[in-house]
Design an enzyme around this catalytic site. Structure first.
Site, mmCIF file in Angstrom:
data_model
loop_
_atom_site.group_PDB
_atom_site.id
_atom_site.type_symbol
_atom_site.label_atom_id
_atom_site.label_comp_id
_atom_site.label_asym_id
_atom_site.label_seq_id
_atom_site.Cartn_x
_atom_site.Cartn_y
_atom_site.Cartn_z
ATOM 1 C CE LYS A 100 10.989 -16.491 -31.606
ATOM 2 N NZ LYS A 100 10.899 -15.034 -31.906
ATOM 3 C CG ASP A 118 6.198 -15.616 -32.339
ATOM 4 O OD1 ASP A 118 6.203 -15.785 -31.121
ATOM 5 O OD2 ASP A 118 6.756 -14.638 -32.888
ATOM 6 C CG ASP A 149 10.560 -9.661 -42.785
ATOM 7 O OD1 ASP A 149 9.894 -10.560 -42.230
ATOM 8 O OD2 ASP A 149 10.169 -8.481 -42.870
HETATM 9 C C1 PRP Z 1 5.387 -15.124 -39.462
HETATM 10 C C2 PRP Z 1 5.401 -16.577 -39.847
HETATM 11 C C3 PRP Z 1 4.031 -17.060 -39.490
HETATM 12 C C4 PRP Z 1 3.612 -16.145 -38.377
HETATM 13 C C5 PRP Z 1 3.723 -16.876 -37.088
HETATM 14 O O1 PRP Z 1 4.905 -14.390 -40.539
HETATM 15 O O2 PRP Z 1 5.663 -16.768 -41.202
HETATM 16 O O3 PRP Z 1 3.147 -17.003 -40.584
HETATM 17 O O4 PRP Z 1 4.496 -15.016 -38.354
HETATM 18 O O5 PRP Z 1 3.302 -16.097 -36.035
HETATM 19 P P1 PRP Z 1 2.204 -16.576 -35.013
HETATM 20 O O6 PRP Z 1 2.517 -17.984 -34.611
HETATM 21 O O7 PRP Z 1 2.392 -15.602 -33.872
HETATM 22 O O8 PRP Z 1 0.862 -16.452 -35.643
HETATM 23 P P2 PRP Z 1 5.087 -12.816 -40.614
HETATM 24 O O9 PRP Z 1 3.916 -12.148 -39.960
HETATM 25 O O10 PRP Z 1 6.441 -12.455 -40.106
HETATM 26 O O11 PRP Z 1 4.931 -12.532 -42.169
HETATM 27 P P3 PRP Z 1 5.973 -12.869 -43.348
HETATM 28 O O12 PRP Z 1 6.167 -14.370 -43.379
HETATM 29 O O13 PRP Z 1 5.296 -12.380 -44.585
HETATM 30 O O14 PRP Z 1 7.241 -12.140 -43.041
#
Ligand code: PRP
Length: 178
Positions: free
Chosen positions: A127, A99, A155
């Site tokens: 994204k 992200d 989730d």
């Molecule tokens: C999501 C995904 C990445 C992170 C990416 O994890 O799995 O690790 O966000 O975001 P970024 O590029 O902005 O750093 P999330 O925080 O949703 O945790 P989870 O996988 O435990 O649900």
């Protein structure tokens, strides 16, 4: 609740096979150390490893973004890195979604600091509209629009990780992280 399916299961399977074929084995011939960022990357890591040569197992680490008045916004805390034996090895870092890019940047730096000789990222989703850090992503399954995606590991407030497809959650915003 009915969701708009963004990526059906069959497309996830097909793309995982394609990525596994494209992931070049390390130059020294040794299998990569496969590291999945939990919790979301679990189903994709399982699927990808099923198609990689030798069907390697993977190890999990956890990452969370945080930020308030005392720390810089967007800092990423990682747990489990100390158990990884990456010195002298090529690492395949598996993500469900990139992200802002902060998580991948933070983990990649730390893997190199621990002695990894190469780090390749394989992310199911990217994204680009949310990118803050210009990270290099060697293997991307799908680029997705700026919507809140759920399913196949991802989730919304702890729900929907078990959906066998990737869908759009209609009532959440676009960002998954701080
Ligand atoms: C999501 C995904 C990445 C992170 C990416 O994890 O799995 O690790 O966000 O975001 P970024 O590029 O902005 O750093 P999330 O925080 O949703 O945790 P989870 O996988 O435990 O649900």
């Amino acid at each position: 609740m009915q969701f708009e399916i963004l990526i059906p299961r069959a497309d996830l399977e097909r793309r995982a096979r394609e990525l596994a074929t494209a992931i070049a084995p390390p130059a020294d011939g040794a299998p990569p150390v496969v590291v999945a960022v939990l919790e979301g990357a679990r189903p994709f890591a399982d699927l990808l490893c099923r198609h990689l040569p030798g069907r390697p197992s993977w190890q999990g680490i956890r990452a969370s973004s945080y930020g308030d008045g005392t720390v810089s916004r967007g800092a990423v805390a990682v747990q489990g890195e100390e158990q990884l034996e990456v010195r002298g090895r090529t690492v395949l870092l598996v993500e469900d979604i990139v992200d802002t890019g902060r998580t991948v940047q933070r983990i990649r730096e730390s893997l190199f600091a621990r002695g990894a000789v190469a780090v390749q990222v394989a992310t199911l989703l990217s994204k680009p509209a949310r990118r803050v850090v210009p990270v290099v992503l060697e293997h991307v399954g799908f680029e997705v629009p700026d919507a809140f995606v759920i399913g196949f590991g991802m989730d919304a407030a702890g729900c929907y990780r078990d959906l066998p497809y990737v869908a759009i959650h209609p009532t959440e915003g676009g960002s998954r992280s701080a």
